[in-house]
Design an enzyme around this catalytic site. Structure first.
Site, PDB file in Angstrom:
ATOM      1  N   ASP A   1       3.988   9.232  -0.781  1.00 26.43           N
ATOM      2  CA  ASP A   1       2.089   8.818  -0.879  1.00 26.43           C
ATOM      3  C   ASP A   1       2.487   7.386  -1.905  1.00 26.43           C
ATOM      4  OD1 ASP A   1       0.567   8.293   0.954  1.00 26.43           O
ATOM      5  OD2 ASP A   1      -0.075  10.206   1.223  1.00 26.43           O
TER       6      ASP A   1
ATOM      7  N   HIS B   1       0.472  -1.285  -0.128  1.00 24.43           N
ATOM      8  CA  HIS B   1       0.105  -0.244   0.252  1.00 24.43           C
ATOM      9  C   HIS B   1       1.138   1.384   0.095  1.00 24.43           C
ATOM     10  CE1 HIS B   1      -3.754  -1.547   0.077  1.00 24.43           C
ATOM     11  NE2 HIS B   1      -3.027  -2.952   1.327  1.00 24.43           N
TER      12      HIS B   1
END
Ligand code: ADQ
Length: 478
Positions: free
Chosen positions: A368, A160
């Site tokens: 991110d 992720h």
């Protein structure tokens, strides 16, 4: 179990919720939807510590065709595995923050042993034709440990968070062990092409591997699929949240609070990867360089505390509070406080209403994996009066949300300029940009992410070029 599908077994550090009670994030929404359709098992940590730790009795909750099974960790396991290796070594490193990464042998040992323990416990619950899907940087070794326990079915892995370039990843003393262990997976999924390429480059440069067509990598006799599967949100569901009564109340509350001013919003866990310090400085620069905004804009940063046990996070909170105090002290008037910071959580419906009330959303992480806030903000907008998304070039979401105002989050001037442009953007341009982003968010949903990963995993045999799980175990004896 649903017909025509193998049983899905998902593994993640935290499990559930299965039914969206208003607080689930992207991982939970995507997975629970697939689990409910296929039937399956979701396995992970209970969130509790006990003296028996990973040897504790498993707790299972059954809902329809889905079982949620969890085990405890001991204090030592939690500290070495979660706070130690996962969040002091891997999290900073994979977010390109070598300066913050700490390495020690003890937490490396505990991380491996927790992966081994979770695999041993899970392997007792597996059937041969289960489809196993392991999530995130907590469980890099789990696939290879499941192979050692004798499981021969399909195992997929999804990361992720970013995968940093090999030049950075090699600083991790166990970098070779981790990537070799990852070769036990049949399919390895990344959020962006950059992450996928970084991983492939590590395999080539450090392990003598070779890139094959179809996003496959060969290392020795082993061929794995390493591809990009950008995670999404339940966009139609989120858009409905945004017009729910609870969202409406929150939207009104925010509008009432800001009056005629324009609202700028930021929503992030309080984490150094999210670029909050740089963002606050960018806002300060806006007030310096474009004084017409003084008294006319209001910046609300929602930043729930996270990992507060770690020094780097305590230090970040102190720095942010100090900076907010400095900016308010410098610019506030009797009737206007420019910047508000709030650490409380909201339900997803309430948050959707808060997004809808904001003219500008600042999503400026230094790095991110994806960033779901950006997608939620887009899904929550009023089509007749949509707001503007300012997005870091270093967020995974940037590759899909091409009509956001893209900024370099390290550049205070760039952030200030983008803010000024967003605050003065005509309605027609706002609508045009939002339409493209809405399209992207509604196309790449959480369900789409899940289905495309699982389809790839189910078909992995056809692509694996004769590299069966047995071959992996033979080549990597324990
Ligand atoms: P995170 O780093 O947690 O996720 P993000 O993708 O933005 O980052 O997800 C945060 C979630 O928490 C969002 O759904 C947001 O709505 C919610 N949230 C934040 N503040 C909240 C508050 N105060 N109240 C309620 N909810 C709040 C990691 C990776 C990301 C990746 C996701 C999913 O770091 O890059 O996008 O996993 O893969």
């Amino acid at each position: 179990m649903a017909e025509g599908h193998r049983r899905l077994v998902a593994v993640s550090n935290r499990v559930g919720p299965l039914n969206d009670e208003g607080k689930a994030g992207g991982l939970a929404v995507g997975l629970s939807d697939a689990l409910k359709r296929r039937g399956g098992l979701w396995f992970g940590w209970s969130g509790n510590t006990s003296s028996k730790g990973t040897f504790s009795e498993a707790a299972t909750e059954i809902e329809g065709d889905v079982a949620l099974t969890t085990i405890d960790m001991s204090e030592e396991e939690l500290s070495g595995f979660y706070y130690g290796y996962a969040n002091r070594s891997l999290w900073p490193l994979l977010h390109y923050r070598l300066d913050l990464a700490e390495f020690d042998r003890q937490s490396d040992r505990i991380y491996r042993s927790v992966n081994q323990r979770f695999a041993a416990r899970l392997s007792q619950m597996l059937e041969d034709d289960d489809l196993v899907w392991i999530h995130d940087y907590h469980f890099f070794y789990m696939g290879s440990e499941l192979r050692q326990c004798g499981f021969r079915g399909k195992i997929g892995f999804f990361l992720h968070i970013p995968f940093c370039p090999p030049e950075i990843f090699t600083a991790l003393p166990a970098s070779h062990d981790i990537v070799r262990a990852m070769l036990a997976y049949d399919v390895i999924g990344f959020q962006t092409d950059t992450d996928r390429r970084n991983f492939a480059n590590f395999c080539v440069r450090e392990l003598g591997g070779e890139k094959l067509p179809g996003h496959r990598i060969r290392v020795g006799d082993r061929v794995v699929v390493a591809d990009t599967f950008p995670i999404g949100i339940d966009a139609p569901g989120y858009a409905r949240f945004a017009v729910s009564p609870e969202a409406g109340e929150h939207e009104e509350m925010v509008r009432g609070m800001v009056g005629d001013r324009l609202q700028i919003i930021g929503v992030d866990r309080m984490d150094y990867s999210k670029g909050l310090v740089e963002r606050f400085r960018g806002f300060e620069r806006l007030l310096e360089e474009y004084p017409e905004n003084r008294g006319n804009v209001q910046f609300l940063q929602v930043a729930p505390l996270s990992r507060s046990e770690l020094d780097a996070y305590v230090e970040l909170r102190r720095e942010l509070e100090e900076l907010a105090g400095h900016i308010n002290g410098r610019f506030a008037t009797l009737e206007w406080t420019p910047l508000q910071i709030m650490t409380r959580g909201f339900t997803r419906r309430a948050l959707a209403g808060i997004y809808r009330a904001a003219r500008v959303c600042l999503v400026t992480p230094l790095r991110d994996g994806m960033n779901l806030v950006a997608k939620e903000y887009v899904a929550a907008q009023d089509p007749d009066d949509p707001g503007v998304l300012i997005l870091s070039r270093f967020a995974g979401a940037r590759s899909e949300l091409t009509e956001a105002l893209v900024v370099n989050p390290y550049s205070t001037d760039d952030v200030a300029r983008a803010l000024q442009r967003a605050l003065t953007m005509p309605l027609e341009e706002r609508k045009r940009r939002w339409e493209q982003m809405r399209e992207a968010v509604f196309h790449g949903t959480a369900a789409h992410w899940c289905d495309s990963f699982l389809d790839r995993l189910e078909n992995a045999d056809n692509e694996a070029d004769g590299s069966a799980a047995e071959a992996f175990v033979e080549a990597h004896p324990s």
